[in-house]
Enzyme design. Structure first.
Site, mmCIF file in Angstrom:
data_model
loop_
_atom_site.group_PDB
_atom_site.id
_atom_site.type_symbol
_atom_site.label_atom_id
_atom_site.label_comp_id
_atom_site.label_asym_id
_atom_site.label_seq_id
_atom_site.Cartn_x
_atom_site.Cartn_y
_atom_site.Cartn_z
ATOM 1 C CE LYS A 189 -4.382 1.760 2.336
ATOM 2 N NZ LYS A 189 -4.843 2.031 1.441
ATOM 3 N N GLY A 232 6.440 0.999 5.670
ATOM 4 C CA GLY A 232 7.546 0.420 5.245
ATOM 5 C C GLY A 232 6.965 -0.191 3.686
ATOM 6 C CB CYS A 233 4.843 0.408 1.457
ATOM 7 S SG CYS A 233 4.337 -0.779 1.119
ATOM 8 C CB THR A 234 6.977 5.548 2.510
ATOM 9 O OG1 THR A 234 5.662 5.357 1.974
ATOM 10 C CG2 THR A 234 7.579 6.746 2.611
ATOM 11 C CB ALA A 240 8.504 3.448 -2.305
#
Length: 155
Positions: free
Chosen positions: A39, A44-46, A49
């Protein structure tokens, strides 16, 4: 569908953050780092990325393109890119068909609740469209460097 290293990677065509539909075949002749994440805008995804962002030039220098895939819609991807200055495309797999093709749409558990979602995973696809490497259940710390090293040494 099970994936086999050395065989053709599953084809996909998905709406991208640049407003176009993007297909795997668009990148023939380049190595592709296809990473699936749960998401936009989550911690974590930030981090993942931004790690890919920070190593983007190194991947480019190895003739590799980075593509991020999540179930988020294109509009949310655009905000995520703008907020964090991401220099690569994010693809919207809202119906999770591509995630299913790559075997990363799985049953997850969080705080005692079960739900279907993306298992953080990365796939390296070579210049001919063959699957060269996969990482599943990715831990973010150090992962981008590991993917970069694989491309340096193997492709």
């Amino acid at each position: 569908m099970s994936l086999v290293l050395g065989e053709k990677a599953p084809h996909f065509e998905l709406p991208a953050s640049n407003g176009e539909n993007v297909k795997l075949s668009d990148f023939k002749g380049k190595n592709v780092v296809l990473y699936f994440y749960p998401k936009d805008m989550t911690p974590g995804c930030t981090t993942e990325a931004c790690d890919f962002r920070d190593h983007h030039e190194s991947f480019e220098g190895l003739n590799a393109v980075i593509l991020g895939v999540s179930p988020d819609p294109v509009g949310r991807h655009e905000k995520f890119i703008e907020k964090h200055g991401l220099p690569f495309l994010l693809l919207a797999d809202e119906n999770h068909i591509t995630a299913e093709d790559y075997g990363v749409w799985t049953l997850k558990k969080n705080f005692g609740k079960e739900y279907m979602g993306i298992e953080r995973s990365t796939f390296i696809i070579d210049k001919e469209g063959n699957l060269s490497k996969e990482w599943r259940k990715v831990k973010v710390k150090g992962h981008v460097e590991e993917a970069l090293e694989f491309i340096k040494e193997n492709l």
